[in-house]
Design an enzyme around this catalytic site. Structure first.
Site, PDB file in Angstrom:
ATOM      1  N   ILE A  61       0.904  -1.153   0.000  1.00  0.00           N
ATOM      2  CA  ILE A  61       0.000   0.000   0.000  1.00  0.00           C
ATOM      3  C   ILE A  61       0.944   1.205   0.000  1.00  0.00           C
ATOM      4  O   ILE A  61       1.926   1.239   0.753  1.00  0.00           O
ATOM      5  CB  ILE A  61      -0.946  -0.007   1.225  1.00  0.00           C
ATOM      6  CG1 ILE A  61      -1.855   1.229   1.266  1.00  0.00           C
ATOM      7  CG2 ILE A  61      -0.197  -0.132   2.533  1.00  0.00           C
ATOM      8  CD1 ILE A  61      -2.935   1.160   2.375  1.00  0.00           C
ATOM      9  N   SER A  62       0.678   2.188  -0.862  1.00  0.00           N
ATOM     10  CA  SER A  62       1.616   3.302  -1.023  1.00  0.00           C
ATOM     11  C   SER A  62       1.672   4.189   0.225  1.00  0.00           C
ATOM     12  O   SER A  62       0.735   4.233   1.024  1.00  0.00           O
ATOM     13  CB  SER A  62       1.215   4.153  -2.228  1.00  0.00           C
ATOM     14  OG  SER A  62       1.121   3.357  -3.382  1.00  0.00           O
TER      15      SER A  62
END
Ligand code: SAM
Length: 213
Positions: A61-62
């Protein structure tokens, strides 16, 4: 249990605003969307940390700031049809859905696609349409798109994505080498791309027919 609302507020105050994100709608959305819902419970105490987190299948997940920055560059007004390549956890997808008319999002890894589909449906999003496919080829069936965002790195902007962008549309994509890319924003004007680079970033590679070679 953590006070996630307070952690979201702190994230915005310490990571998002000081680094230059100023679009109020983007800031309000970062304050609203519950990032903890998109990660495994074992990472809950780090849910709003200033970095990416593992989501399984060697994907991430960024970092919250990168999500905010890419979203700000999308220049959404609420009426856009958006294509996202690399659904991953679905966090960026949810942020985009809050700010646009509809989001078509493609993820190539079926385990992530299934997991994210159930999370986004539990959260009640009705304007998100998920697909399990090779997004380097775009999603021709529903083209064209007013905005395209790619959350995996390519060595050049894939031609199918350029073809599936509306005239006057915009694409936001990390472009470069395996471990070093530029955040690239391109506007399609009279059929050609007007390109701007917004500094270094590191994303996992875009895999697939028109992905990183
Ligand atoms: N924005 C996502 C989030 O917030 O969770 C992060 C996505 S992660 C950095 C990149 C994702 O792109 C991974 O889930 C990976 O499987 C996906 N991906 C890579 N190549 C792809 C392709 N050709 N088509 C669709 N998804 C792809």
């Amino acid at each position: 249990m953590e006070n996630f609302e307070e952690l979201r507020r702190l994230m915005v105050q310490t990571q998002i605003i000081p680094r230059g994100i100023s679009d109020k709608k983007v800031i309000d959305t970062m304050l609203k969307v519950p990032r903890e819902k998109f990660i495994d419970e074992k990472f809950y105490n780090d849910a709003y940390g200033d970095h990416p987190l593992p989501i399984g299948e060697s994907q991430t997940i960024s970092q919250p700031f990168m999500v905010a920055l890419m979203t700000e560059h999308m220049k959404l007004t609420g009426s856009e049809k958006v294509l996202e390549i690399g659904t991953g956890s679905g966090y960026q997808t949810a942020i985009l859905a809050e700010l646009s008319k509809e989001v078509y999002s493609v993820e190539r890894i079926s385990v992530l696609y299934e997991k994210t589909k159930s999370i986004l449906s539990e959260l009640g999003y009705k304007n998100i349409f998920l697909f399990n496919d090779d997004g380097s080829q775009g999603l021709k069936k529903h083209a064209p798109y007013d905005r395209i965002i790619v959350t995996a790195a390519a060595d050049k902007i894939p031609q199918p994505l350029i073809d599936q962008l509306t005239e006057g549309g915009r694409i936001v994509i990390p472009v470069g080498e395996r471990f070093s890319q530029d955040l690239t924003v391109a506007d399609k004007i009279k059929g050609s791309l007007k390109i701007h680079n917004y500094g270094g970033c590191v994303f996992v590679p875009l895999v697939g027919k028109h992905g990183m070679s």
